[in-house]
Design an enzyme around this catalytic site. Structure first.
Site, PDB file in Angstrom:
ATOM      1  N   HIS A  65       0.819  -1.222   0.000  1.00 64.20           N
ATOM      2  CA  HIS A  65       0.000   0.000   0.000  1.00 64.20           C
ATOM      3  C   HIS A  65       0.846   1.261   0.000  1.00 64.20           C
ATOM      4  O   HIS A  65       0.341   2.346  -0.291  1.00 64.20           O
ATOM      5  CB  HIS A  65      -0.973  -0.011   1.186  1.00 64.20           C
ATOM      6  CG  HIS A  65      -0.355   0.285   2.505  1.00 64.20           C
ATOM      7  ND1 HIS A  65       0.041  -0.686   3.399  1.00 64.20           N
ATOM      8  CD2 HIS A  65      -0.067   1.457   3.115  1.00 64.20           C
ATOM      9  CE1 HIS A  65       0.529  -0.129   4.483  1.00 64.20           C
ATOM     10  NE2 HIS A  65       0.475   1.179   4.336  1.00 64.20           N
ATOM     11  N   ASP A  73      -0.713  -7.533   1.053  1.00 66.03           N
ATOM     12  CA  ASP A  73      -0.045  -6.236   1.225  1.00 66.03           C
ATOM     13  C   ASP A  73       1.451  -6.436   1.416  1.00 66.03           C
ATOM     14  O   ASP A  73       1.975  -6.343   2.526  1.00 66.03           O
ATOM     15  CB  ASP A  73      -0.660  -5.502   2.427  1.00 66.03           C
ATOM     16  CG  ASP A  73      -0.234  -4.044   2.491  1.00 66.03           C
ATOM     17  OD1 ASP A  73       0.332  -3.545   1.501  1.00 66.03           O
ATOM     18  OD2 ASP A  73      -0.473  -3.404   3.536  1.00 66.03           O
ATOM     19  N   SER A 107       4.276   2.153   8.230  1.00 60.06           N
ATOM     20  CA  SER A 107       3.839   1.169   7.237  1.00 60.06           C
ATOM     21  C   SER A 107       5.024   0.580   6.492  1.00 60.06           C
ATOM     22  O   SER A 107       5.956   1.296   6.095  1.00 60.06           O
ATOM     23  CB  SER A 107       2.885   1.810   6.236  1.00 60.06           C
ATOM     24  OG  SER A 107       1.678   2.169   6.859  1.00 60.06           O
TER      25      SER A 107
END
Length: 829
Positions: free
Chosen positions: A632, A680, A776
């Site tokens: 992402h 992901d 992330s």
């Protein structure tokens, strides 16, 4: 007073308080007990002698002038305050945009011309009605005006009126304007009859369809661009030819872009908008966006879809009526921005069919969502009836990139299905699933989402033997797919949901050589079938080594992918573990619990990824030139380009990296789903491999064995330079660490509901220890007890907030993707 007046002795009987307070005696010897008669003003003669003796700037006159000055000052202040309040109230305008259908007025072509007498007459009537509704309501003192923007035809007959309502009030009282409150006033004013059970009622003489009333809060910018002088590039298109494509193009090189395209088709038909390409400056919906509405004004509840990033993939959308609004917003344009699209008039489709399925193997036909391959509109409804020639045959449905599960109390976001009176919810995914119905007669009904347009659906159908859903010598996945039995329990996830590898029972040979019962010598195949490795130690033959195999010191080759760096001594002398290059760093034993500055050098595999010079995501070192991160982080045309990315390795404080390399290549998993964050994971290849001289500061982290099972309650660490708190505006300059524990998968699913087998949860259920924005792609590092090596168990993916109680962080389960990683980084084998 003068001294001579103060010495006079008045008579007690004639003494009055009022006389004392106001009378001034200027003639010597005159008593103040009685006042002389007042003479007419015109005949009054000034006493020159008295005026000379009485100075003008005496105390009393000073008091009078000062009081007058204060009075004037107060009037000025009050006037200025009133003007300020009035000006403030005019700024605090509240805009509401809506529409409703009038059934007792027939549409005329002249209504399309806003200067025509017909349009002005209808607009005046509607404005008078709306004025009366709100001037007699609780909001009467704040109501300012209503403005009719459009009067159009519609497929239900009558007139469809689009309008704005404006209220003005001080900002402090703005909280009383809720959408439901303003809309309820209008709806409650419609008088309906219970006897005839119709939604059409009387609104001050207008026959209004109550079901058509929509009213939402609007924006000042939308009001100005549709009603005011700031109309920008607003265009109106009326299409009446079915065979034509009407172009829709706009471009700008600088300044502000605010465009409204109003599309209207002939009555009884729909509009299909096809977008070939769109260029936007930002990857979010706050500043730049293209929005498609099922109306002629930007009414939020009628939005069909919103695009917020550049795209060059053809996408098409269909209205539910004969009108559509397309808005393109870009507040600041630095380069060529715009849209290339076209629209066309299409007939309405009836989505229903009866299908006779033949007795043939495989899938023989297809059904699809309405207007396929366009995005299907909201509130659509489809019905199919399937029938097989034999009672022993059922119906098999193969969904492309879609799956259905039993309907829960939460409702269905992507359509709900009724199959033989059983309810199911649909969801999108990146692989096929098969749903089998063990009945020769199958009734299928699709009810589309009621909010937005959704991705097109394609379903193949065919018959199958109810007693044998999968062919012989095959295994049926929980998703409905059939795979050869030989592919089960082989360490490779042939079923997308891992059902071929879960709960497998492999038949292991007896580990006593005397009971092996094999006629010939044992073969060294690299697989430890016995717990003590006896099947490999006593073998006499070995398999040849391939490029991807590891050769032990005694010439035994291991062909399995997780033979090396798994903490298990597959080679008798453990040579495959001694040569493993991933980190055994033990400096992390001295970490601070609860999220704090990490010790410098404690996480030598931690990477900071910078996009256009700013820290954006994290990553982990897995080899000299490869990093592992989250997909992402690179979603979108701009972010997927490796050119603006740089990787900062061996860094403790932001800006002080020991090694920086541009990113050469970004490999996002081909099944990544941006809506659910499934799959992901992404690999990044460095342009420059980090030098061996920095191996004390930069070390790769170990990849887990394929299909590794983790234990709930196990302690792990999450690290990164992201925000310390959910409300922070920027990340931490110093590398942070927090200890978390792995959460049971069942508990994780019950919390979020959309957890797949490629995800795992970690955190503290009480909250306050978690990853956050900016972390992330970073690592979830777990230390293996057998050898002390650090394993990359997870990748920071998503979650509800940061550190909230009962909402742990969700991570990508790295063990699922080991074969995929080895595909691109074979050196890890």
């Amino acid at each position: 007073m003068d001294k001579e007046n103060s010495d006079a002795s008045p008579k007690p009987a004639d003494l009055k308080i009022s006389n004392i307070s106001i009378q001034v005696v200027s003639v010597p010897g005159r008593l103040p007990g009685r006042r002389p008669l007042r003479k007419p003003i015109g005949k009054a003669r000034p006493n020159k002698k008295s005026k000379k003796r009485t100075p003008f700037w005496n105390v009393q006159n000073k008091i009078i002038l000062f009081t007058l000055f204060l009075f004037i000052l107060a009037v000025i202040a009050w006037t200025l305050l009133w003007l300020y309040i009035s000006k403030t109230e005019s700024r605090d305008a509240f805009y509401f945009v809506g529409m409703f259908r009038i059934t007792n007025i027939e549409f005329l072509p002249e209504y399309r011309q806003k200067e025509s007498r017909e349009f002005l007459s209808v607009a005046r009537t509607v404005q008078q009605v709306v004025n009366l509704v709100y001037t007699t309501s609780a909001f009467s003192k704040f109501y300012k005006q209503s403005v009719v923007a459009d009067v159009s035809s519609n497929n239900k007959g009558g007139l469809l009126v689009h309008f704005w309502i404006v209220f003005v009030m001080p900002h402090a009282k703005g909280h009383i304007f809720c959408e439901d409150c303003v809309a309820a006033i209008l709806k409650d004013s419609i008088q309906t009859s219970i006897i005839n059970r119709t939604s059409v009622g009387s609104l001050q003489g207008l026959a209004v369809d109550m079901d058509s009333v929509v009213l939402n809060a609007g924006l000042r910018s939308d009001y100005s661009s549709t009603i005011g002088s700031d109309q920008g590039c607003s265009q109106y298109f009326y299409a009446e030819h079915l065979s034509l494509r009407y172009p829709l193009e706009i471009s700008a090189t600088s300044g502000q872009l605010m465009c409204h395209f109003k599309l209207v088709a002939i009555v009884g038909y729909l509009i299909r908008l096809s977008i070939e390409s769109i260029q936007l400056e930002a990857d979010n919906c706050v500043t730049d966006s293209l929005t498609i509405y099922d109306a002629l004004l930007p009414i939020r509840s009628t939005a069909l879809y919103r695009l917020c990033e550049p795209t060059r993939t053809l996408m098409s959308f269909v209205s539910t009526n004969n009108l559509m609004l397309v808005t393109l917003k870009s507040p600041y344009i630095r380069r060529l921005s715009g849209i290339r699209a076209y629209f066309e008039v299409i007939p309405e489709q009836k989505c229903q069919n009866t299908v006779l399925v033949n007795e043939i193997p495989g899938f023989e036909g297809k059904i699809s969502s309405p207007y396929y391959p366009s995005y299907y509109p909201p509130k659509c409804k489809c019905t199919w009836k399937f029938q097989t020639p034999l009672s022993s045959l059922g119906i098999a449905l193969k969904f492309h990139n879609y799956s259905i599960t039993r309907k829960s109390a939460k409702g269905c976001e992507h359509g709900w299905w009724e199959i033989n009176e059983h309810m199911y919810c649909g969801s999108y995914m990146d692989h096929q699933t098969i749903f089998r119905v063990p009945s020769p007669l199958v009734h299928v009904q699709l009810q589309c989402s009621s909010r937005l347009s959704d991705q097109p659906l394609l379903v193949e159908y065919g018959s199958y033997n109810i007693s044998q859903p999968c062919p012989l010598e095959s295994f049926r996945c929980s998703s409905g797919l059939c795979i050869p039995q030989a592919q089960r329990c082989d360490g490779v996830n042939d079923c997308f949901d891992e059902s071929d590898e879960l709960f497998c029972v492999t038949i292991k040979p007896a580990c006593d050589v005397a009971v092996f019962g094999q006629p010939g010598p044992l073969v060294c195949d690299g697989f430890r079938d016995c717990d003590n490795g006896q099947d490999e130690h006593n073998c006499t033959q070995s398999i040849p080594c391939t490029n991807r195999a590891f050769k032990c010191d005694n010439d035994i080759c291991f062909k399995k992918q997780n033979a090396r760096c798994d903490g298990i001594g597959d080679c008798p002398e453990g040579s495959e573990e001694d040569s493993c290059s991933c980190s055994r760093s033990s400096s992390a034993l001295h970490r601070i619990v609860g999220g704090a500055d990490s010790p410098e050098g404690a996480w030598p595999w931690q990477v900071s990824l910078h996009f256009v010079g700013s820290a954006y995501c994290g990553a982990s070192v897995i080899s000299r030139e490869w990093l592992l991160s989250a997909a992402h982080c690179f979603h979108g045309n701009r972010l997927s380009d490796p050119t603006p990315w740089t990787a900062h390795l061996g860094m403790y404080v932001q800006g002080n990296a020991k090694f920086v390399s541009p990113v050469r290549r970004i490999v996002v998993h081909e099944y990544y789903n941006s809506q659910t964050f499934d799959y992901d994971i992404a690999l990044l290849q460095l342009s420059i491999a980090w030098p061996e001289t920095l191996k004390q500061l930069i070390q790769p982290i170990c990849i887990p064995p394929a299909g590794q099972r983790v234990r709930s309650g196990e302690k792990c660490w999450v690290t990164g330079w992201g925000r310390k708190h959910e409300v922070d505006n920027k990340g931490s300059p110093v590398l942070q660490q927090a200890e978390v524990e792995l959460i049971d998968q069942t508990l994780c699913v019950s919390t979020y509901g959309i957890i797949t087998s490629r995800m795992l949860c970690a955190g503290v259920m009480s909250g306050k220890q978690d990853a956050c924005k900016g972390d992330s792609g970073g690592p979830l590092s777990c230390r293996r007890k057998s050898d002390g090596k650090w394993i990359l168990t997870g990748i920071v993916s998503w979650g509800h907030g940061c550190g909230r109680p009962n909402f742990p962080g969700v991570y990508t389960r790295v063990s699922y993707f080991v074969p995929w990683i080895h595909k691109y980084v074979p050196s890890l084998l």
